[in-house]
Design an enzyme around this catalytic site. Structure first.
Site, PDB file in Angstrom:
ATOM      1  N   GLU A 108      -8.949  -6.843   4.015  1.00 44.38           N
ATOM      2  CA  GLU A 108      -8.206  -7.947   3.375  1.00 44.38           C
ATOM      3  C   GLU A 108      -7.615  -8.900   4.402  1.00 44.38           C
ATOM      4  OE1 GLU A 108      -5.695  -5.804   0.554  1.00 44.38           O
ATOM      5  OE2 GLU A 108      -7.528  -5.075  -0.413  1.00 44.38           O
ATOM      6  N   TYR A 120       0.802  -1.240   0.000  1.00 42.38           N
ATOM      7  CA  TYR A 120       0.000   0.000   0.000  1.00 42.38           C
ATOM      8  C   TYR A 120       0.831   1.285   0.000  1.00 42.38           C
ATOM      9  CZ  TYR A 120      -4.410  -2.364  -0.154  1.00 42.38           C
ATOM     10  OH  TYR A 120      -5.468  -3.102  -0.603  1.00 42.38           O
ATOM     11  N   ARG A 152      -4.007 -15.060 -13.103  1.00 36.87           N
ATOM     12  CA  ARG A 152      -5.310 -14.945 -13.781  1.00 36.87           C
ATOM     13  C   ARG A 152      -6.411 -15.510 -12.894  1.00 36.87           C
ATOM     14  NH1 ARG A 152      -2.693 -12.411 -16.520  1.00 36.87           N
ATOM     15  NH2 ARG A 152      -2.530 -12.246 -18.789  1.00 36.87           N
ATOM     16  N   TYR A 194     -14.327 -17.364  -7.704  1.00 36.52           N
ATOM     17  CA  TYR A 194     -13.213 -17.640  -8.623  1.00 36.52           C
ATOM     18  C   TYR A 194     -11.945 -17.971  -7.835  1.00 36.52           C
ATOM     19  CZ  TYR A 194     -12.253 -12.757  -7.351  1.00 36.52           C
ATOM     20  OH  TYR A 194     -12.042 -11.593  -6.635  1.00 36.52           O
TER      21      TYR A 194
HETATM   22  C1  HEM Z   1      -7.437  -4.459  -8.830  1.00 38.83           C
HETATM   23  C2  HEM Z   1      -8.476  -0.420  -6.394  1.00 38.83           C
HETATM   24  C3  HEM Z   1      -4.357  -0.877  -3.883  1.00 38.83           C
HETATM   25  C4  HEM Z   1      -2.994  -4.367  -6.946  1.00 38.83           C
HETATM   26  C5  HEM Z   1      -8.073  -3.337  -8.365  1.00 38.83           C
HETATM   27  C6  HEM Z   1      -9.346  -2.875  -8.834  1.00 38.83           C
HETATM   28  C7  HEM Z   1      -9.636  -1.751  -8.173  1.00 38.83           C
HETATM   29  C8  HEM Z   1      -8.542  -1.470  -7.260  1.00 38.83           C
HETATM   30  C9  HEM Z   1     -10.893  -0.920  -8.323  1.00 38.83           C
HETATM   31  C10 HEM Z   1     -10.207  -3.583  -9.906  1.00 38.83           C
HETATM   32  C11 HEM Z   1     -11.051  -4.615  -9.193  1.00 38.83           C
HETATM   33  C12 HEM Z   1     -11.849  -5.491 -10.111  1.00 38.83           C
HETATM   34  O1  HEM Z   1     -11.617  -5.497 -11.294  1.00 38.83           O
HETATM   35  O2  HEM Z   1     -12.732  -6.206  -9.635  1.00 38.83           O
HETATM   36  C13 HEM Z   1      -7.460  -0.212  -5.492  1.00 38.83           C
HETATM   37  C14 HEM Z   1      -7.445   0.862  -4.500  1.00 38.83           C
HETATM   38  C15 HEM Z   1      -6.281   0.732  -3.795  1.00 38.83           C
HETATM   39  C16 HEM Z   1      -5.566  -0.407  -4.342  1.00 38.83           C
HETATM   40  C17 HEM Z   1      -8.539   1.896  -4.306  1.00 38.83           C
HETATM   41  C18 HEM Z   1      -5.733   1.568  -2.658  1.00 38.83           C
HETATM   42  C19 HEM Z   1      -6.455   2.123  -1.735  1.00 38.83           C
HETATM   43  C20 HEM Z   1      -3.623  -1.859  -4.502  1.00 38.83           C
HETATM   44  C21 HEM Z   1      -2.292  -2.270  -4.097  1.00 38.83           C
HETATM   45  C22 HEM Z   1      -1.894  -3.232  -4.982  1.00 38.83           C
HETATM   46  C23 HEM Z   1      -2.987  -3.439  -5.912  1.00 38.83           C
HETATM   47  C24 HEM Z   1      -1.513  -1.712  -2.908  1.00 38.83           C
HETATM   48  C25 HEM Z   1      -0.568  -3.979  -5.030  1.00 38.83           C
HETATM   49  C26 HEM Z   1       0.533  -3.395  -5.387  1.00 38.83           C
HETATM   50  C27 HEM Z   1      -4.079  -4.674  -7.721  1.00 38.83           C
HETATM   51  C28 HEM Z   1      -4.065  -5.690  -8.751  1.00 38.83           C
HETATM   52  C29 HEM Z   1      -5.352  -5.730  -9.284  1.00 38.83           C
HETATM   53  C30 HEM Z   1      -6.116  -4.732  -8.582  1.00 38.83           C
HETATM   54  C31 HEM Z   1      -2.871  -6.542  -9.161  1.00 38.83           C
HETATM   55  C32 HEM Z   1      -5.870  -6.632 -10.418  1.00 38.83           C
HETATM   56  C33 HEM Z   1      -5.772  -5.814 -11.623  1.00 38.83           C
HETATM   57  C34 HEM Z   1      -5.229  -6.496 -12.805  1.00 38.83           C
HETATM   58  O3  HEM Z   1      -4.133  -7.044 -12.725  1.00 38.83           O
HETATM   59  O4  HEM Z   1      -5.913  -6.399 -13.803  1.00 38.83           O
HETATM   60  N1  HEM Z   1      -7.602  -2.475  -7.409  1.00 38.83           N
HETATM   61  N2  HEM Z   1      -6.307  -0.947  -5.351  1.00 38.83           N
HETATM   62  N3  HEM Z   1      -4.008  -2.605  -5.588  1.00 38.83           N
HETATM   63  N4  HEM Z   1      -5.326  -4.120  -7.640  1.00 38.83           N
HETATM   64 FE1  HEM Z   1      -5.842  -2.589  -6.452  1.00 38.83          FE
END
Ligand code: HEM
Length: 406
Positions: free
Chosen positions: A137, A95, A206, A190
């Site tokens: 989480e 984060y 994936r 999933y």
């Molecule tokens: C996916 C928001 C922090 C890694 C997502 C999605 C949202 C989101 C809206 C798409 C969810 C979906 O498609 O169902 C946020 C917010 C964060 C945050 C608001 C902070 C407050 C993080 C952090 C990481 C991260 C710290 C790791 C470095 C990912 C990854 C995905 C994802 C790998 C899947 C996206 C992909 O690979 O297509 N996040 N996220 N996120 N988030 Fe976050």
């Protein structure tokens, strides 16, 4: 607690950031991956290339910020994202990396307009939002671990069977390599599969819906081979799974996740509508109802191009025969002349409202659907036009979530 002044600054700057939302998050990803290339092992490169992830993340941050003084109102949205994060193995230590790079990107894109006061307010707000995600989480990690046969991160699974379902969809049956128990799941959930592909610099993660009912001694996923049509790049992972992964191979898998699930405590009629490989969670729901809810009316509607891409046809027919209140309908958008002559489908074309009204007894049901985005937009519009209340409409996107409102 954020001060009233900080809250006021955040709320007044949200609209400005929204205007620059995509520019900021695009810049954010560029700098974050340059400084932390290890994160390329977590993010989906295909989604990045299509720009969908940028939009999803931007929207989520601004939605959270706009509700910064009542974050509890966005908890359902947080939980949906947190399910995905938990399934991907996102950790608290990730984060601050995201926060630091997001703030740097805001500064870069807004230039002088981003005063120290504004940046400090956003740093504080991001900290509050991040804590909400981290806590939700952590609770999900614990739940995954506590479940009977459960585990926290990734666990090696053996591909015990590979089965062709159609010209484009193949099922993979997975059992834990350690021979231990398998936790149950809720139909619609999933898993994440971690793929190490020879010649690829990074691992790929994936998500695939579980396509069989809970209670088996295996998990089943059914994967469409994304061959790269209509200007889309070929799917590195799906092609590798289809072309190279064999029975006996081992794949690390995370525990079932997701809140697009069948409410098995309810007995309301259910309508399951799928387009193409969107059938995977729907098949799991259908089979679960047939096995566990003999009095629950269920209608399974599937749209495919034609019989060459029509997966699980026989399995659905067998299930429907076993349940007194189950019905199934098939639509082909491009039937062959021979299929047309045989009339082996219920409608040629797409799912639309007049057709739904002609086959369903009414709109009093819980509707679940999954498929390509244009398909889902059409279904959503039809159901709303028919007066189905929003709380009875349940859907899931392939990949990053989006909006179905026009
Ligand atoms: C996916 C928001 C922090 C890694 C997502 C999605 C949202 C989101 C809206 C798409 C969810 C979906 O498609 O169902 C946020 C917010 C964060 C945050 C608001 C902070 C407050 C993080 C952090 C990481 C991260 C710290 C790791 C470095 C990912 C990854 C995905 C994802 C790998 C899947 C996206 C992909 O690979 O297509 N996040 N996220 N996120 N988030 Fe976050």
């Amino acid at each position: 607690m954020l001060s009233q002044n900080t809250i006021a600054i955040i709320k007044s700057t949200v609209p400005v950031l929204e205007v620059h939302g995509k520019a900021i998050t695009t810049r954010f990803y560029q700098t974050m991956f340059a400084k932390h290339p290890e994160l390329l092992n977590i993010f989906n490169h295909a989604n990045q290339k299509q720009g969908r992830q940028q939009t999803a993340l931007a929207n989520a941050v601004y939605a959270a910020a706009a509700h910064i003084d009542r974050l509890e109102t966005i908890l359902p949205a947080v939980r949906q994202i947190a399910h995905k994060h938990r399934s991907l193995g996102i950790k608290p230590e990730h984060y601050p990396i995201v926060g630091e790079n997001l703030l740097a990107a805001i500064k870069d894109v807004l230039g002088e307009a981003a005063t120290d006061e504004i940046i400090d307010a956003w740093a504080e707000a991001y900290g509050v939002i991040a804590d909400v995600f981290i806590n939700v989480e952590e609770e999900m990690y614990r739940e995954a671990e506590r479940a009977e046969g459960g585990w926290r991160d990734f666990r090696p699974f053996v591909v015990v069977k590979k089965e062709r379902e159609s010209d484009v969809i193949t099922s993979f049956y997975l059992k834990p390599q350690d021979g231990g128990k398998l936790p149950s799941f809720v139909p619609g959930q999933y898993i994440t599969v971690k793929m190490d592909i020879p010649g690829e610099a990074n691992t790929h993660l994936r998500q695939y819906s579980l396509s069989d009912s809970p209670g088996q001694d295996y998990y089943r996923i059914s994967v469409k081979r994304e061959a790269g049509e209509d200007g889309k790049p070929a799917g590195i992972v799906s092609c590798y799974l289809h072309d190279h992964v064999r029975e006996g191979d081992v794949l690390p898998v995370s525990a079932p996740a997701g809140d697009f699930v069948l409410d098995t405590a309810a007995d309301t009629p259910v309508v399951l509508i799928s387009g193409g490989v969107g059938l995977t969670p729907m098949f799991s729901m259908l089979k679960t109802i047939v096995e566990r809810q003999p009095n629950r009316p269920v209608t399974y509607i599937h749209a495919a191009r034609n019989s060459s891409t029509h997966a699980m046809k026989q399995q659905v027919e067998d299930l429907v025969k076993r349940h007194p209140h189950a019905r199934a309908y098939v639509l082909y958008s491009e039937p062959t002349a021979e299929e047309r002559a045989r009339g082996c489908y219920d409608k040629e074309g797409f799912v639309d409202l007049p057709w739904l009204q002609s086959v369903l007894p009414g709109n009093q049901a819980d509707f679940y659907f999954c498929g390509p985005v244009p398909f889902m937009k059409g279904i959503y519009r039809s159901l709303r036009e028919w007066g189905v209340p929003a709380e009875r409409i349940h859907y899931e996107f392939f990949g990053p979530m989006g909006s179905l409102e026009e």
